[in-house]
Design a protein around this motif. Structure first.
Motif, PDB file in Angstrom:
ATOM      1  N   ALA A  25      38.385  37.676   3.902  1.00  0.00           N
ATOM      2  CA  ALA A  25      37.863  38.777   4.713  1.00  0.00           C
ATOM      3  C   ALA A  25      36.844  38.248   5.727  1.00  0.00           C
ATOM      4  CB  ALA A  25      37.232  39.845   3.820  1.00  0.00           C
ATOM      5  N   HIS A  26      36.008  37.293   5.302  1.00  0.00           N
ATOM      6  CA  HIS A  26      35.043  36.684   6.229  1.00  0.00           C
ATOM      7  C   HIS A  26      35.762  35.886   7.318  1.00  0.00           C
ATOM      8  CE1 HIS A  26      31.668  38.007   3.931  1.00  0.00           C
ATOM      9  NE2 HIS A  26      31.964  37.266   2.870  1.00  0.00           N
ATOM     10  N   ASP A  29      36.974  38.337   9.828  1.00  0.00           N
ATOM     11  CA  ASP A  29      35.875  38.831  10.667  1.00  0.00           C
ATOM     12  C   ASP A  29      35.511  37.830  11.752  1.00  0.00           C
ATOM     13  OD1 ASP A  29      35.705  41.133   9.132  1.00  0.00           O
ATOM     14  OD2 ASP A  29      33.987  40.419   7.953  1.00  0.00           O
ATOM     15  N   VAL A  30      35.388  36.577  11.374  1.00  0.00           N
ATOM     16  CA  VAL A  30      35.037  35.531  12.349  1.00  0.00           C
ATOM     17  C   VAL A  30      36.150  35.381  13.381  1.00  0.00           C
ATOM     18  CG1 VAL A  30      34.569  33.072  12.629  1.00  0.00           C
ATOM     19  CG2 VAL A  30      33.477  34.335  10.779  1.00  0.00           C
ATOM     20  N   ASP A  32      38.049  37.752  14.435  1.00  0.00           N
ATOM     21  CA  ASP A  32      37.902  38.886  15.349  1.00  0.00           C
ATOM     22  C   ASP A  32      36.781  38.664  16.359  1.00  0.00           C
ATOM     23  OD1 ASP A  32      39.972  40.145  14.026  1.00  0.00           O
ATOM     24  OD2 ASP A  32      38.648  41.439  12.833  1.00  0.00           O
ATOM     25  N   ILE A  33      35.681  38.101  15.906  1.00  0.00           N
ATOM     26  CA  ILE A  33      34.553  37.817  16.806  1.00  0.00           C
ATOM     27  C   ILE A  33      34.956  36.774  17.847  1.00  0.00           C
ATOM     28  CG2 ILE A  33      32.238  36.804  16.932  1.00  0.00           C
ATOM     29  CD1 ILE A  33      31.760  38.118  14.126  1.00  0.00           C
ATOM     30  N   LYS A  69      29.788  44.877  18.034  1.00  0.00           N
ATOM     31  CA  LYS A  69      29.960  44.267  16.712  1.00  0.00           C
ATOM     32  C   LYS A  69      28.609  44.066  16.030  1.00  0.00           C
ATOM     33  CE  LYS A  69      34.440  41.999  16.898  1.00  0.00           C
ATOM     34  NZ  LYS A  69      35.055  42.600  18.065  1.00  0.00           N
ATOM     35  N   ASP A  72      27.541  47.214  14.479  1.00  0.00           N
ATOM     36  CA  ASP A  72      28.452  47.703  13.434  1.00  0.00           C
ATOM     37  C   ASP A  72      28.040  47.125  12.079  1.00  0.00           C
ATOM     38  OD1 ASP A  72      30.609  48.199  11.719  1.00  0.00           O
ATOM     39  OD2 ASP A  72      32.104  47.816  13.266  1.00  0.00           O
ATOM     40  N   HIS A  74      29.674  46.644   9.511  1.00  0.00           N
ATOM     41  CA  HIS A  74      30.704  45.741   8.993  1.00  0.00           C
ATOM     42  C   HIS A  74      30.414  44.279   9.353  1.00  0.00           C
ATOM     43  CE1 HIS A  74      34.716  44.472   7.686  1.00  0.00           C
ATOM     44  NE2 HIS A  74      34.754  43.741   8.799  1.00  0.00           N
ATOM     45  N   TYR A  75      29.799  44.066  10.508  1.00  0.00           N
ATOM     46  CA  TYR A  75      29.507  42.712  10.991  1.00  0.00           C
ATOM     47  C   TYR A  75      28.051  42.306  10.765  1.00  0.00           C
ATOM     48  CZ  TYR A  75      34.066  42.931  13.221  1.00  0.00           C
ATOM     49  OH  TYR A  75      35.416  43.027  13.445  1.00  0.00           O
ATOM     50  N   TYR A  78      26.992  38.715  10.320  1.00  0.00           N
ATOM     51  CA  TYR A  78      27.103  37.829  11.482  1.00  0.00           C
ATOM     52  C   TYR A  78      26.119  38.206  12.597  1.00  0.00           C
ATOM     53  CZ  TYR A  78      31.420  37.717   8.865  1.00  0.00           C
ATOM     54  OH  TYR A  78      32.325  37.671   7.841  1.00  0.00           O
TER      55      TYR A  78
END
Length: 106
Positions: A25-26, A29-30, A32-33, A69, A72, A74-75, A78
């Motif tokens: 999942a991490h 996320d990365v 997506d960033i 982000k 958010d 969720h992030y 980060y």
């Protein structure tokens, strides 16, 4: 195994590097960033046409994406990295006002 100057310091089994579902999942996320930056980089890329005029809108778009982000929950993990990236982009974004080549490109 960990080595230093050719000496084995510690042997680590490969199974120690197995990613769990939470780890994946991490990674997502990365990804997506980083996809935000990659998409903007593609806007600047062309073999046939000048792209300098796209820099300001592209950086603004990337800033907006990363600021969203960062806000958010969720992030949240980060947020510090996103803040560092935003600061770096702002540094160059603000410098564009002082560059004659950029003004001419518009």
């Amino acid at each position: 195994m960990l080595q230093k100057n050719g000496q084995v310091l510690k042997h680590i089994e490969w199974s120690a590097f197995k990613l769990l579902n939470n780890d994946w999942a991490h990674v997502a996320d990365v990804r997506d960033i980083l996809a935000d930056a990659n998409n903007i980089q593609q806007v600047f890329s062309s073999d046939k046409h000048p792209t300098l005029w796209r820099v300001l809108p592209g950086l603004k778009q990337l800033l907006s994406a990363w600021e969203k982000k960062k806000a958010d929950p969720h992030y949240a993990l980060y947020a510090e990295a996103l803040e560092a990236g935003i600061a770096k982009i702002l540094k160059y974004y603000l410098m564009l006002d002082q560059r004659p080549a950029f003004v001419l490109a518009l």
